[in-house]
Design a protein around this motif. Structure first.
Motif, PDB file in Angstrom:
ATOM      1  N   PHE A   1       9.161   3.433   9.669  1.00  0.00           N
ATOM      2  CA  PHE A   1      10.473   3.888   9.234  1.00  0.00           C
ATOM      3  C   PHE A   1      11.232   2.678   8.712  1.00  0.00           C
ATOM      4  N   CYS A   2      12.161   2.914   7.812  1.00  0.00           N
ATOM      5  CA  CYS A   2      13.007   1.826   7.327  1.00  0.00           C
ATOM      6  C   CYS A   2      14.404   2.358   7.076  1.00  0.00           C
ATOM      7  N   ARG A   3      15.369   1.596   7.543  1.00  0.00           N
ATOM      8  CA  ARG A   3      16.767   1.943   7.260  1.00  0.00           C
ATOM      9  C   ARG A   3      17.618   0.677   7.385  1.00  0.00           C
ATOM     10  N   ASP A   4      18.541   0.517   6.440  1.00  0.00           N
ATOM     11  CA  ASP A   4      19.470  -0.618   6.447  1.00  0.00           C
ATOM     12  C   ASP A   4      18.743  -1.950   6.556  1.00  0.00           C
ATOM     13  N   GLY A   5      17.595  -2.075   5.888  1.00  0.00           N
ATOM     14  CA  GLY A   5      16.891  -3.340   5.863  1.00  0.00           C
ATOM     15  C   GLY A   5      16.060  -3.645   7.096  1.00  0.00           C
ATOM     16  N   VAL A   6      15.910  -2.682   8.005  1.00  0.00           N
ATOM     17  CA  VAL A   6      15.098  -2.872   9.207  1.00  0.00           C
ATOM     18  C   VAL A   6      13.888  -1.947   9.147  1.00  0.00           C
ATOM     19  N   MET A   7      12.698  -2.520   9.344  1.00  0.00           N
ATOM     20  CA  MET A   7      11.459  -1.746   9.361  1.00  0.00           C
ATOM     21  C   MET A   7      11.024  -1.516  10.800  1.00  0.00           C
ATOM     22  N   TYR A   8      10.647  -0.281  11.099  1.00  0.00           N
ATOM     23  CA  TYR A   8      10.128   0.087  12.411  1.00  0.00           C
ATOM     24  C   TYR A   8       8.673   0.521  12.224  1.00  0.00           C
ATOM     25  N   THR A   9       7.735  -0.261  12.778  1.00  0.00           N
ATOM     26  CA  THR A   9       6.305   0.006  12.620  1.00  0.00           C
ATOM     27  C   THR A   9       5.722   0.444  13.954  1.00  0.00           C
ATOM     28  N   SER A  10       4.991   1.550  13.943  1.00  0.00           N
ATOM     29  CA  SER A  10       4.404   2.018  15.193  1.00  0.00           C
ATOM     30  C   SER A  10       3.425   0.979  15.730  1.00  0.00           C
ATOM     31  N   VAL A  11       3.407   0.830  17.050  1.00  0.00           N
ATOM     32  CA  VAL A  11       2.537  -0.160  17.685  1.00  0.00           C
ATOM     33  C   VAL A  11       1.078   0.098  17.304  1.00  0.00           C
ATOM     34  N   SER A  12       0.679   1.353  17.253  1.00  0.00           N
ATOM     35  CA  SER A  12      -0.717   1.665  16.932  1.00  0.00           C
ATOM     36  C   SER A  12      -1.098   1.163  15.544  1.00  0.00           C
ATOM     37  N   LEU A  13      -0.204   1.294  14.576  1.00  0.00           N
ATOM     38  CA  LEU A  13      -0.480   0.825  13.221  1.00  0.00           C
ATOM     39  C   LEU A  13      -0.503  -0.701  13.169  1.00  0.00           C
ATOM     40  N   HIS A  14       0.444  -1.328  13.851  1.00  0.00           N
ATOM     41  CA  HIS A  14       0.503  -2.788  13.865  1.00  0.00           C
ATOM     42  C   HIS A  14      -0.751  -3.374  14.514  1.00  0.00           C
ATOM     43  N   VAL A  15      -1.180  -2.783  15.603  1.00  0.00           N
ATOM     44  CA  VAL A  15      -2.361  -3.277  16.302  1.00  0.00           C
ATOM     45  C   VAL A  15      -3.613  -3.088  15.452  1.00  0.00           C
ATOM     46  N   ALA A  16      -3.695  -1.971  14.717  1.00  0.00           N
ATOM     47  CA  ALA A  16      -4.853  -1.745  13.854  1.00  0.00           C
ATOM     48  C   ALA A  16      -4.952  -2.833  12.805  1.00  0.00           C
ATOM     49  N   ARG A  17      -3.834  -3.275  12.291  1.00  0.00           N
ATOM     50  CA  ARG A  17      -3.843  -4.356  11.303  1.00  0.00           C
ATOM     51  C   ARG A  17      -4.251  -5.679  11.942  1.00  0.00           C
ATOM     52  N   LEU A  18      -3.764  -5.943  13.156  1.00  0.00           N
ATOM     53  CA  LEU A  18      -4.157  -7.167  13.848  1.00  0.00           C
ATOM     54  C   LEU A  18      -5.664  -7.195  14.083  1.00  0.00           C
ATOM     55  N   ARG A  19      -6.223  -6.069  14.466  1.00  0.00           N
ATOM     56  CA  ARG A  19      -7.657  -6.016  14.729  1.00  0.00           C
ATOM     57  C   ARG A  19      -8.459  -6.183  13.444  1.00  0.00           C
ATOM     58  N   GLN A  20      -7.927  -5.664  12.338  1.00  0.00           N
ATOM     59  CA  GLN A  20      -8.595  -5.872  11.056  1.00  0.00           C
ATOM     60  C   GLN A  20      -8.653  -7.356  10.704  1.00  0.00           C
ATOM     61  N   ALA A  21      -7.630  -8.094  11.130  1.00  0.00           N
ATOM     62  CA  ALA A  21      -7.576  -9.528  10.849  1.00  0.00           C
ATOM     63  C   ALA A  21      -8.436 -10.331  11.822  1.00  0.00           C
ATOM     64  N   GLY A  22      -9.099  -9.653  12.752  1.00  0.00           N
ATOM     65  CA  GLY A  22      -9.983 -10.341  13.685  1.00  0.00           C
ATOM     66  C   GLY A  22      -9.377 -10.660  15.024  1.00  0.00           C
ATOM     67  N   ASP A  23      -8.137 -10.228  15.275  1.00  0.00           N
ATOM     68  CA  ASP A  23      -7.497 -10.484  16.566  1.00  0.00           C
ATOM     69  C   ASP A  23      -7.934  -9.440  17.583  1.00  0.00           C
ATOM     70  N   SER A  24      -8.247  -9.891  18.775  1.00  0.00           N
ATOM     71  CA  SER A  24      -8.565  -8.982  19.879  1.00  0.00           C
ATOM     72  C   SER A  24      -7.264  -8.692  20.625  1.00  0.00           C
TER      73      SER A  24
END
Length: 283
Positions: free
Chosen positions: A135-158
């Motif tokens: 979600f985004c409003r007034d210049g602030v982005m809210y990213t679900s933890v599940s989506l953020h973690v999926a990106r971290l794991r794609q980058a090789g982070d456990s």
């Protein structure tokens, strides 16, 4: 359309009898996309026989002339003014957009943009057990933890996430306002080679090119009437999004998505500290 983390005229009509000049209402929304209508000869008969002055000397047509000359074409606008007009029209209407999701092979994303500015992005991909959300409003982005973690794991982070944070969102500043997620870049310029004169409705192309003049993004905007963005084509992956097409739909019908509750939002710093705390307590 911008995606975070690399992550989509006037209608000239016959004036009504007895009206004041310029008082005829313009059809709202998509009706204006019918385009410019040039009226070469307009015969008006209001309150009279239409044969000129009556025997008493009164004009039969009131204040309107019997024949109106066609309106001159509007002067060409500079490219930046045209891009700005399209962005303002999109912001005022609200819309839905769908296309490929960056960073996820075979993934898709859908964006809802409300007229008051709130943006909601849903990402589906084989790597995600459930759709990720932003979600985004007034210049602030809210990213679900599940989506953020999926990106971290794609980058090789456990990464192991505490169960109590699984349904939370991470809040972070995106700078400026949320329009950067979707608006046409100011540097886009008209390129008639990509216009779609035979499309319904016809569209005009605004292109972002690389240093060699090759197109990176082609933005197709309604050519006549309301300058709404209908499609973005990306021949190659760019910082704005992955290669492929993004469609813009449901102009004026997107609604207003609700933001996550404050109790379900943590800052990026808080989330990082929680992960670091978990790593130090492992045996």
């Amino acid at each position: 359309m911008r995606v975070v983390g690399g992550i989509l005229r006037p209608l000239t009509a016959a004036r009504p009898c007895g009206g004041a000049p310029g008082s005829s209402p313009r059809p709202p929304g998509v009706l204006r996309s019918l385009g410019l209508v040039a009226v070469a000869a307009l015969t008006v008969s209001c309150g009279g026989s239409g044969h000129g002055a009556s025997g008493s000397g009164e004009e039969a047509s009131g204040e309107w002339p019997l024949v109106a000359a066609p309106e001159p074409p509007s002067a060409p606008q500079p490219a930046n003014a045209l891009v700005s007009a399209a962005n303002e029209a999109m912001a005022a209407a609200g819309f839905r957009a769908r296309g490929a999701a960056a960073g996820f092979d075979g993934g898709e994303q859908e964006m809802l943009v409300a007229a008051e500015g709130t943006v909601h992005i849903t990402v589906t991909a084989p790597e995600l057990a459930e759709p990720g959300q932003m979600f985004c409003r007034d210049g602030v982005m809210y990213t679900s933890v599940s989506l953020h973690v999926a990106r971290l794991r794609q980058a090789g982070d456990s990464v192991t996430v505490p169960a109590e944070l699984a349904d939370h969102f991470i809040g972070s500043q995106v700078g400026g306002d949320c329009r950067v997620l979707w608006e046409i870049p100011a540097g886009a310029t008209p390129d008639p080679r990509y216009d779609r004169a035979d499309a319904s409705p016809p569209t005009r192309a605004f292109v972002v090119s690389d240093e060699q003049g090759e197109p990176l993004e082609i933005h197709h905007v309604v050519a006549e009437g309301e300058p709404l963005l209908l499609r973005v084509e990306r021949p190659v992956d760019t910082a704005s999004g992955p290669a492929g097409d993004t469609e813009f739909l449901d102009h004026g019908e997107a609604g207003s998505p609700p933001l996550p509750a404050d109790s379900a939002v943590v800052s990026a710093e808080e989330f990082r500290s929680l992960l670091e705390g978990m790593s130090t307590t492992r045996p």
